[in-house]
Enzyme design. Sequence first.
Site, PDB file in Angstrom:
ATOM      1  N   SER A 134      21.897  34.358  39.559  1.00 24.09           N
ATOM      2  CA  SER A 134      22.384  34.426  38.168  1.00 24.09           C
ATOM      3  C   SER A 134      21.228  34.111  37.222  1.00 24.09           C
ATOM      4  CB  SER A 134      23.496  33.389  37.961  1.00 24.09           C
ATOM      5  OG  SER A 134      23.778  33.205  36.579  1.00 24.09           O
ATOM      6  N   TYR A 147      26.564  24.611  38.515  1.00 22.01           N
ATOM      7  CA  TYR A 147      26.563  26.052  38.773  1.00 22.01           C
ATOM      8  C   TYR A 147      25.128  26.583  38.720  1.00 22.01           C
ATOM      9  CZ  TYR A 147      27.246  31.049  38.380  1.00 22.01           C
ATOM     10  OH  TYR A 147      27.156  32.399  38.596  1.00 22.01           O
TER      11      TYR A 147
HETATM   12  P1  NDP Z   1      34.939  37.291  40.674  1.00 16.86           P
HETATM   13  O1  NDP Z   1      35.647  36.013  40.420  1.00 16.86           O
HETATM   14  O2  NDP Z   1      35.493  38.535  40.096  1.00 16.86           O
HETATM   15  O3  NDP Z   1      34.717  37.489  42.247  1.00 16.86           O
HETATM   16  C1  NDP Z   1      34.366  36.405  43.075  1.00 16.86           C
HETATM   17  C2  NDP Z   1      34.510  36.808  44.527  1.00 16.86           C
HETATM   18  O4  NDP Z   1      34.083  35.693  45.344  1.00 16.86           O
HETATM   19  C3  NDP Z   1      35.953  37.121  44.907  1.00 16.86           C
HETATM   20  O5  NDP Z   1      35.973  38.263  45.720  1.00 16.86           O
HETATM   21  C4  NDP Z   1      36.374  35.900  45.706  1.00 16.86           C
HETATM   22  O6  NDP Z   1      37.283  36.258  46.742  1.00 16.86           O
HETATM   23  C5  NDP Z   1      35.057  35.461  46.327  1.00 16.86           C
HETATM   24  N1  NDP Z   1      35.108  34.047  46.715  1.00 16.86           N
HETATM   25  C6  NDP Z   1      35.066  32.960  45.909  1.00 16.86           C
HETATM   26  N2  NDP Z   1      35.234  31.848  46.639  1.00 16.86           N
HETATM   27  C7  NDP Z   1      35.395  32.240  47.933  1.00 16.86           C
HETATM   28  C8  NDP Z   1      35.637  31.562  49.150  1.00 16.86           C
HETATM   29  N3  NDP Z   1      35.732  30.226  49.212  1.00 16.86           N
HETATM   30  N4  NDP Z   1      35.757  32.284  50.274  1.00 16.86           N
HETATM   31  C9  NDP Z   1      35.670  33.626  50.236  1.00 16.86           C
HETATM   32  N5  NDP Z   1      35.432  34.340  49.123  1.00 16.86           N
HETATM   33  C10 NDP Z   1      35.314  33.646  47.976  1.00 16.86           C
HETATM   34  O7  NDP Z   1      33.449  37.040  40.103  1.00 16.86           O
HETATM   35  P2  NDP Z   1      32.130  37.945  40.102  1.00 16.86           P
HETATM   36  O8  NDP Z   1      32.349  39.245  40.743  1.00 16.86           O
HETATM   37  O9  NDP Z   1      31.586  37.919  38.731  1.00 16.86           O
HETATM   38  O10 NDP Z   1      31.188  37.015  40.984  1.00 16.86           O
HETATM   39  C11 NDP Z   1      30.496  37.464  42.122  1.00 16.86           C
HETATM   40  C12 NDP Z   1      29.178  36.701  42.200  1.00 16.86           C
HETATM   41  O11 NDP Z   1      28.393  37.026  41.056  1.00 16.86           O
HETATM   42  C13 NDP Z   1      29.320  35.178  42.189  1.00 16.86           C
HETATM   43  O12 NDP Z   1      28.411  34.642  43.129  1.00 16.86           O
HETATM   44  C14 NDP Z   1      28.901  34.779  40.776  1.00 16.86           C
HETATM   45  O13 NDP Z   1      28.365  33.487  40.713  1.00 16.86           O
HETATM   46  C15 NDP Z   1      27.858  35.844  40.504  1.00 16.86           C
HETATM   47  N6  NDP Z   1      27.556  36.085  39.100  1.00 16.86           N
HETATM   48  C16 NDP Z   1      28.542  36.450  38.224  1.00 16.86           C
HETATM   49  C17 NDP Z   1      28.228  36.669  36.903  1.00 16.86           C
HETATM   50  C18 NDP Z   1      29.257  37.021  35.882  1.00 16.86           C
HETATM   51  O14 NDP Z   1      28.966  36.922  34.678  1.00 16.86           O
HETATM   52  N7  NDP Z   1      30.446  37.471  36.267  1.00 16.86           N
HETATM   53  C19 NDP Z   1      26.849  36.559  36.417  1.00 16.86           C
HETATM   54  C20 NDP Z   1      25.907  36.177  37.424  1.00 16.86           C
HETATM   55  C21 NDP Z   1      26.243  35.970  38.710  1.00 16.86           C
HETATM   56  P3  NDP Z   1      38.685  35.507  47.068  1.00 16.86           P
HETATM   57  O15 NDP Z   1      39.061  34.702  45.854  1.00 16.86           O
HETATM   58  O16 NDP Z   1      39.642  36.609  47.377  1.00 16.86           O
HETATM   59  O17 NDP Z   1      38.365  34.665  48.250  1.00 16.86           O
HETATM   60  C1  8X3 Z   2      26.955  33.455  35.056  1.00 19.95           C
HETATM   61  C2  8X3 Z   2      26.098  34.121  34.056  1.00 19.95           C
HETATM   62  O1  8X3 Z   2      25.573  34.362  31.598  1.00 19.95           O
HETATM   63  O2  8X3 Z   2      27.930  34.065  32.211  1.00 19.95           O
HETATM   64  O3  8X3 Z   2      26.342  33.529  36.304  1.00 19.95           O
HETATM   65  O4  8X3 Z   2      26.384  32.207  32.410  1.00 19.95           O
HETATM   66  S1  8X3 Z   2      26.515  33.661  32.486  1.00 19.95           S
END
Ligand code: NDP
Ligand code: 8X3
Length: 247
Positions: A134, A147
Amino acid sequence: MPTALVTGATSGIGASCVREFIGAGWKVVGTGRRADRLEALREEMGDAFMPCVFDVRDEAARDAALDALDGDFAQIDCLVNNAGLALGMAAPWEADLNDWKTMIDTNVTALVSITRKLLPMLVERKGAIINISSVAATYPYKGGNVYGGTKAFVRQFSLGLRSDLNGTGVRVASIEPGMVETEFTVIRNGGNQEAADAFYEGVNPMTGDDIAETVLWVATLPPHLNINTLELMPVRQAFAGFSVERE
Ligand code: NDP
Ligand code: 8X3
């Protein structure tokens, strides 16, 4: 065709990666806790998709699910470490310690553990590891304490692996997005959809598809090229300065 394993495939960036990789002819194993969502993806994507239901923090459940894979789905060429979350934005002296532990267990410990499990196969197959870090790894912001710490770990772990894996042909990338409109902010705010909508309002944020296109691009570059780190933001997101408290 090659096979990718995408963690966190039930939503957001992970679900988009499933669609993007299968669209490019890959087979994909998609993981997550919500079996119904993985089953829906299976209906949408057909035989190129294999659902694999487990909590990434539960090593025994993970091993049972992964060890049951067979055929092409058992031959992983690309691990996309995407499952992760942020919980809360509270001041650190008011934050819930359990939230901090959940972020570390999910974003750090589980990511390291599944990587270690699949590394021998990835070395044998000269595969790739694409870790979703991120912008929070690099730019601190209020409420992002643990985070951001977990995502800084993901970035540095990726670079360390690059160093260790030099000579094996295995590629490693740290993808570092800013604001992507997924379920991420709803979950961060305890299910508050209105807070999430307000966070993205007027920003024209990135989408899961934007990130998935980049992930596929990184995975399909010629084998002599490695993207070490790649940072993406919506045009409307940039940096703030230092905060200074004056007497
Ligand atoms: P979502 O919440 O839409 O998706 C998160 C995914 O992670 C889900 O499929 C969820 O599956 C899975 N997950 C979370 N905890 C668990 C667990 N304990 N076991 C198995 N699966 C898990 O968020 P994003 O798609 O945005 O996030 C994906 C990645 O991108 C993350 O690592 C996040 O930190 C990163 N990210 C996101 C950003 C944003 O702005 N959205 C920016 C930068 C990075 P389920 O709940 O079904 O288990
Ligand atoms: C999260 C990115 O910009 O929403 O990983 O904090 S931001």
